[in-house]
Design an enzyme around this catalytic site. Sequence first.
Site, PDB file in Angstrom:
ATOM      1  N   CYS A  52       0.866  -1.167   0.000  1.00  0.00           N
ATOM      2  CA  CYS A  52       0.000   0.000   0.000  1.00  0.00           C
ATOM      3  C   CYS A  52       0.909   1.224   0.000  1.00  0.00           C
ATOM      4  O   CYS A  52       2.127   1.093  -0.067  1.00  0.00           O
ATOM      5  CB  CYS A  52      -0.902  -0.033   1.227  1.00  0.00           C
ATOM      6  SG  CYS A  52      -2.417   0.893   1.010  1.00  0.00           S
ATOM      7  N   CYS A  94      -4.603  -0.980  -2.100  1.00  0.00           N
ATOM      8  CA  CYS A  94      -5.144   0.380  -2.145  1.00  0.00           C
ATOM      9  C   CYS A  94      -6.584   0.351  -2.646  1.00  0.00           C
ATOM     10  O   CYS A  94      -6.942  -0.475  -3.476  1.00  0.00           O
ATOM     11  CB  CYS A  94      -4.310   1.243  -3.080  1.00  0.00           C
ATOM     12  SG  CYS A  94      -2.592   1.355  -2.567  1.00  0.00           S
ATOM     13  N   CYS A 112      -2.080   3.760  -6.296  1.00  0.00           N
ATOM     14  CA  CYS A 112      -1.514   2.558  -5.707  1.00  0.00           C
ATOM     15  C   CYS A 112      -0.104   2.353  -6.252  1.00  0.00           C
ATOM     16  O   CYS A 112       0.118   2.465  -7.459  1.00  0.00           O
ATOM     17  CB  CYS A 112      -2.392   1.367  -6.061  1.00  0.00           C
ATOM     18  SG  CYS A 112      -2.226   0.002  -4.923  1.00  0.00           S
TER      19      CYS A 112
END
Length: 165
Positions: A7, A79, A87
């Site tokens: 992430c 994400c 992302c």
Amino acid sequence: MNILFLCTGNSCRSLMGEAIFNHLAPPDWHAISAGSKPLGRLNPGAVALLEEKGISTAAYYSKSWNDLPLTPDIVISVCGNAANETCPAYLGQALRSHWGVEDPAHAEGSEAEIKAAFETAYRILCHRIEQFLALPLAELQNDPARLKAEMDRIGVSMPQPESET
């Protein structure tokens, strides 16, 4: 096999993915998490929820994808899409899949509404990880195209709503 949950901030969803995976996975599978711009701290809501579920977070910390202690075989980005998050794209040699989950760290509202956002993210990640671990992994390790297709399918799956009692 080493799984990387990726992430941006590595404080909430990727941490939850790492912790849940390691809690449920067989001994020869291991997850780590990282971020492209790590916050340097774990989200207290994520930590509290994981500990409430009986999953220790003692060994986890927010880290950069530049400081990985190992090379991942599989990278799962987590994400979300609704907030138009960018992302990070892992460019190393690894099988990649996207399992988007909205970020509960940005939830607003009452304490109960914020806790519900963390519960939802937890349920989605747990459901997807359980589906992944139910795959014939020994067989799929030798068939990367099929493994990727299965992972992409899992990445859009959602758990059934909790029944009201």
